[in-house]
Design a protein around this motif. Structure first.
Motif, short mmCIF file in Angstrom:
data_model
loop_
_atom_site.label_atom_id
_atom_site.label_comp_id
_atom_site.label_asym_id
_atom_site.label_seq_id
_atom_site.Cartn_x
_atom_site.Cartn_y
_atom_site.Cartn_z
N TYR A 235 -14.29 -4.35 -60.47
CA TYR A 235 -13.21 -5.22 -59.99
C TYR A 235 -11.89 -4.68 -60.55
O TYR A 235 -11.75 -4.51 -61.76
N GLU A 237 -8.97 -5.79 -61.21
CA GLU A 237 -8.22 -6.54 -62.23
C GLU A 237 -8.86 -6.50 -63.61
O GLU A 237 -8.24 -6.88 -64.60
N GLU A 238 -10.11 -6.02 -63.68
CA GLU A 238 -10.82 -5.99 -64.96
C GLU A 238 -10.87 -4.60 -65.59
O GLU A 238 -11.46 -4.41 -66.65
N ARG A 274 -9.93 -14.06 -54.16
CA ARG A 274 -9.82 -12.85 -54.98
C ARG A 274 -8.75 -13.05 -56.06
O ARG A 274 -7.88 -13.91 -55.95
N ARG A 275 -8.83 -12.22 -57.11
CA ARG A 275 -7.95 -12.41 -58.27
C ARG A 275 -6.79 -11.42 -58.31
O ARG A 275 -6.10 -11.34 -59.33
N THR A 276 -6.60 -10.68 -57.23
CA THR A 276 -5.53 -9.67 -57.23
C THR A 276 -4.59 -9.89 -56.05
O THR A 276 -4.97 -10.48 -55.04
N SER A 277 -3.37 -9.40 -56.21
CA SER A 277 -2.41 -9.37 -55.11
C SER A 277 -2.33 -7.94 -54.58
O SER A 277 -2.83 -7.00 -55.21
N GLU A 280 -0.61 -5.70 -57.09
CA GLU A 280 -1.48 -5.36 -58.23
C GLU A 280 -2.50 -4.29 -57.84
O GLU A 280 -2.82 -3.41 -58.65
N ILE A 284 -2.75 -0.60 -59.70
CA ILE A 284 -3.94 -0.07 -60.39
C ILE A 284 -4.36 1.26 -59.78
O ILE A 284 -4.76 2.19 -60.50
#
Length: 440
Positions: A235, A237-238, A274-277, A280, A284
């Motif tokens: 993932y 964001e991790e 989901r935890r990202t935009s 973002e 990454i």
């Protein structure tokens, strides 16, 4: 007695299959790939999307026919479909003897015993259990690479996904168990470890209070015989700076990451849970390419998610065009019962989903072809997969290619090579996604 084992779905499911095969082999059962000769058939099922569900059901129905003929003594169904529709399977397909849930695969011997006694039923374990097994896995991938499942379950609860309900909460396998398993795999001749989980990048957070994937990778790098370590299901964001540093520092770690991002429109990402935009995701990807210039990035997308507008689809196309992922797959959205997305308004017609999927794959094909052309002239280490029949040629993979999902390289040579050998190769040509090379 002869057992036929059918493993469907993902590589994480395959690890469970190999554990069950190891348990059965330890009891002395003989494996067969001929269903007409099998006394027992075990089907490890998948139900992640509609097509997977259909494939699982079709396999069960086909194998049930052998029960009617009299040769087959026991039919056992395991895995995700079994966990989710356990009673329906027994009720609708009476030829099925035993059904095992996703955390009960360590009970496969009990299931076989019960089935051979003419009994039928469901065997379940706590959905958040983590079976502890001392058996040696029976590796089915050819011997030179193997999947190492480092965690089970998921806590993300994306709105389209049923996995947390059939696989439980996220739980990491203790590091010492993984190192021991990896050492056993290396002793069996495995040279490439492929780390898998519903989410690899969160590894260790539940056990050790912090993300420890980088520490696990460092320990695995110490194992003699392991040449490559590949990480899937990250993932974005991790991903930590520590993981990036280990990838840069440890030569055994392939400069390859699989980042399932699913979409790039902020509106759709939010509806997906989901935890990202979008920004973002861009950040990454840029960071990874800056820190590891030769990194190969794979991703997966979902098209036709409920409420996806034509403008959002075009935004996704532009994103793919700009990011130029090395590897990319696209699924059409599949509504799964008991998920929030399945009852969302503005469901998209199948034809529209498929058209949008085709748009994305056509673009990605161009990107992949261009990337393949850019590889010409490079010298690379290649793992040999096998020989091309009736030709003086071999097929292999570079660090940029995960087995069964990415490309291959074809090497013409009079020399004799073995599966699992590593060879230095110069890239001389490109065949769409695949490459052509010569030995150095």
């Amino acid at each position: 007695m002869k057992i036929l084992f059918i493993s469907l779905g993902c590589d994480k499911n395959l690890v469970d299959t190999e554990v069950m095969l190891g348990l059965l082999a330890s009891r002395g059962y003989e494996m067969t790939d001929d269903e007409s000769q099998a006394d027992i058939i075990v089907i490890n099922t998948c139900c992640f999307i509609h097509d997977a569900k259909e494939e699982s059901i079709q396999n069960i129905l086909e194998m049930a026919e052998y029960k009617k003929s009299g040769q087959l003594k026991a039919l056992i169904v395991t895995g995700c479909l079994a966990q989710r529709y356990r009673q329906e399977i027994l009720d609708e397909i009476p030829e099925v003897d035993e059904v095992l849930g996703t955390t009960a695969y360590d009970k496969i011997l009990d299931a076989v015993d019960q089935a051979l006694k003419g009994k039928s039923g469901v065997i379940l374990s706590d959905l958040n259990a983590l079976p502890v097994l001392e058996t040696t896995r029976l590796v089915t991938t050819g011997g030179h690479f193997a999947y190492l499942k480092i965690a089970e379950g998921c806590d993300k609860h994306c709105t389209y996904c049923i996995i947390p309900k059939i696989r439980g909460n996220f739980r990491s396998v203790p590091m010492e168990r993984l190192v021991k398993e990896a050492e056993q795999l290396a002793e069996q001749g495995v040279k490439e470890l492929i780390l898998v989980a519903q989410e690899t990048t969160l590894y260790g957070k539940d056990l050790y209070g912090e993300k420890c994937l980088h520490k696990l990778v460092e320990e695995l790098c110490k194992i003699a015989g392991i040449r490559w370590i590949r990480i899937l299901y990250c993932y974005p964001e991790e991903i930590t700076n520590e993981l990036i540093e280990v990838m840069k520092r440890e030569p055994k770690v392939c400069h390859y990451l699989d980042l399932p991002i699913q979409h790039a429109s902020d509106g759709i990402l939010k509806r997906m849970g989901r935890r990202t935009s979008k920004q973002e995701l861009i950040d990454i990807v840029k960071k990874l390419r800056k820190e590891i210039p030769d990194i190969c990035l794979r991703t997966t997308l979902i098209t036709g998610f409920p409420g996806e507008t034509q403008e959002q689809h075009e935004e996704l196309i532009q994103f793919v065009d700009e990011m130029e992922f090395d590897r990319l797959g696209v699924f059409t959205y599949s509504p799964e019962e008991d998920t929030p997305a399945a009852v969302m308004p503005d469901q998209i017609e199948e034809e529209v989903k498929e058209d949008r999927q085709a748009d994305l794959m056509e673009l990605q094909q161009e990107i992949a072809f261009d990337n393949a052309e850019k590889m010409i002239g490079r010298e690379m280490l290649v793992m040999i997969e096998g020989k091309v029949a009736d030709e003086n040629a071999y097929v292999g993979r570079t660090y940029r290619d995960a087995p069964n999902v990415d490309g291959l390289i074809f090497i013409n040579t009079e020399e004799e090579l073995l599966s699992g050998d590593f060879a230095k190769v110069k890239i001389t040509g490109a065949l769409e996604y695949d490459l052509i090379g010569e030995l150095l």
